[in-house]
Structures are given as C-alpha cells and as structure tokens.
Design a protein around this motif. Structure first.
Motif, PDB file in Angstrom:
ATOM      1  N   VAL A  53      39.026  40.928  51.268  1.00 45.67           N
ATOM      2  CA  VAL A  53      39.244  41.595  50.126  1.00 45.67           C
ATOM      3  C   VAL A  53      38.266  41.039  48.879  1.00 45.67           C
ATOM      4  O   VAL A  53      38.033  39.753  48.737  1.00 45.67           O
ATOM      5  N   HIS A  54      37.507  41.860  48.163  1.00 45.87           N
ATOM      6  CA  HIS A  54      36.471  41.690  47.209  1.00 45.87           C
ATOM      7  C   HIS A  54      36.848  42.173  46.016  1.00 45.87           C
ATOM      8  O   HIS A  54      37.177  43.386  46.010  1.00 45.87           O
ATOM      9  N   GLU A  55      36.530  41.362  44.951  1.00 43.72           N
ATOM     10  CA  GLU A  55      36.651  42.373  43.695  1.00 43.72           C
ATOM     11  C   GLU A  55      35.461  42.839  43.162  1.00 43.72           C
ATOM     12  O   GLU A  55      34.456  42.064  42.900  1.00 43.72           O
ATOM     13  N   MET A  56      35.533  44.089  42.792  1.00 40.82           N
ATOM     14  CA  MET A  56      34.248  44.896  42.392  1.00 40.82           C
ATOM     15  C   MET A  56      34.141  44.858  40.774  1.00 40.82           C
ATOM     16  O   MET A  56      32.958  44.580  40.413  1.00 40.82           O
ATOM     17  N   THR A  57      35.145  45.100  40.012  1.00 46.20           N
ATOM     18  CA  THR A  57      35.428  45.183  38.776  1.00 46.20           C
ATOM     19  C   THR A  57      36.760  44.986  38.562  1.00 46.20           C
ATOM     20  O   THR A  57      37.823  44.751  39.453  1.00 46.20           O
ATOM     21  N   SER A  58      37.341  44.571  37.327  1.00 41.43           N
ATOM     22  CA  SER A  58      38.689  44.228  37.010  1.00 41.43           C
ATOM     23  C   SER A  58      39.299  45.633  37.156  1.00 41.43           C
ATOM     24  O   SER A  58      38.993  46.826  36.680  1.00 41.43           O
ATOM     25  N   GLY A  59      40.454  45.235  38.131  1.00 44.03           N
ATOM     26  CA  GLY A  59      41.025  46.563  38.334  1.00 44.03           C
ATOM     27  C   GLY A  59      40.622  47.142  39.791  1.00 44.03           C
ATOM     28  O   GLY A  59      41.254  48.249  40.216  1.00 44.03           O
ATOM     29  N   THR A  60      39.617  46.871  40.398  1.00 42.50           N
ATOM     30  CA  THR A  60      39.152  47.557  41.459  1.00 42.50           C
ATOM     31  C   THR A  60      38.611  46.445  42.573  1.00 42.50           C
ATOM     32  O   THR A  60      37.809  45.649  42.707  1.00 42.50           O
ATOM     33  N   LEU A  61      39.185  46.604  43.851  1.00 47.11           N
ATOM     34  CA  LEU A  61      39.055  45.753  44.964  1.00 47.11           C
ATOM     35  C   LEU A  61      38.622  46.564  45.977  1.00 47.11           C
ATOM     36  O   LEU A  61      38.841  47.769  46.150  1.00 47.11           O
ATOM     37  N   ILE A  62      37.842  46.031  46.979  1.00 46.63           N
ATOM     38  CA  ILE A  62      37.461  46.679  48.317  1.00 46.63           C
ATOM     39  C   ILE A  62      37.712  45.672  49.392  1.00 46.63           C
ATOM     40  O   ILE A  62      38.014  44.456  49.126  1.00 46.63           O
ATOM     41  N   VAL A  63      38.342  46.410  50.466  1.00 48.62           N
ATOM     42  CA  VAL A  63      38.412  45.866  51.786  1.00 48.62           C
ATOM     43  C   VAL A  63      37.096  46.167  52.591  1.00 48.62           C
ATOM     44  O   VAL A  63      36.787  47.106  52.805  1.00 48.62           O
ATOM     45  N   VAL A  64      36.517  44.946  53.093  1.00 49.03           N
ATOM     46  CA  VAL A  64      35.413  45.130  54.085  1.00 49.03           C
ATOM     47  C   VAL A  64      35.841  44.171  55.147  1.00 49.03           C
ATOM     48  O   VAL A  64      36.617  43.281  55.321  1.00 49.03           O
ATOM     49  N   LYS A  65      34.983  44.695  56.223  1.00 56.44           N
ATOM     50  CA  LYS A  65      34.931  44.032  57.615  1.00 56.44           C
ATOM     51  C   LYS A  65      33.511  43.379  57.707  1.00 56.44           C
ATOM     52  O   LYS A  65      32.558  44.056  57.620  1.00 56.44           O
ATOM     53  N   HIS A  66      33.536  42.278  57.888  1.00 55.47           N
ATOM     54  CA  HIS A  66      32.413  41.371  58.089  1.00 55.47           C
ATOM     55  C   HIS A  66      32.043  40.964  59.469  1.00 55.47           C
ATOM     56  O   HIS A  66      33.074  41.039  60.396  1.00 55.47           O
TER      57      HIS A  66
END
Length: 66
Positions: A53-66
């Motif tokens: 999980v990474h925070e993009m902006t306040s109130g928005t997160l993304i789930v990524v596969k590394h």
C-alpha cells in the motif's frame, strides 16, 4: 540464465475517500467512507493479493504489486 519477461510492477487497486474520483483506466477504484474504512480496505486488499500500500494523496491509497 532466463529472462524475466512480463509485467513485474503494476497498480492493482485505488482506494479513496474522494467520491468524485472516476475510473479513467483499467484499475478498479474502491470508495471508502472515512479514514478508518480507507485503511481497513487497503490492508485487506493488499493481504489478498500480496501487494503493498502506498499513499498517493491525503485520502487516496493505491495497492501495487512489486
């Protein structure tokens, strides 16, 4: 030695409290009611897909596969 061919890093989901965010690509958007709901949904999704999980902006997160 074999080559690693394929997609190795990609965004699996966007989780946001911003109800106005619209899907402009192939990544699903999940809407959260508040910060607690945002964190809970991101944690559960990341565990299910072995993502980070990474925070993009306040109130928005993304789930990524590394």
């Amino acid at each position: 030695m074999g080559m690693n061919v394929g997609i190795n890093e990609y965004t699996l989901a966007i989780i946001t409290t911003n109800k106005n965010m619209q899907n402009g690509g192939g990544c699903p958007i999940f809407y959260a009611d508040n910060e607690k709901d945002l964190q809970q949904k991101a944690m559960l999704m990341s565990k299910c897909v072995s993502g980070m999980v990474h925070e993009m902006t306040s109130g928005t997160l993304i789930v990524v596969k590394h």
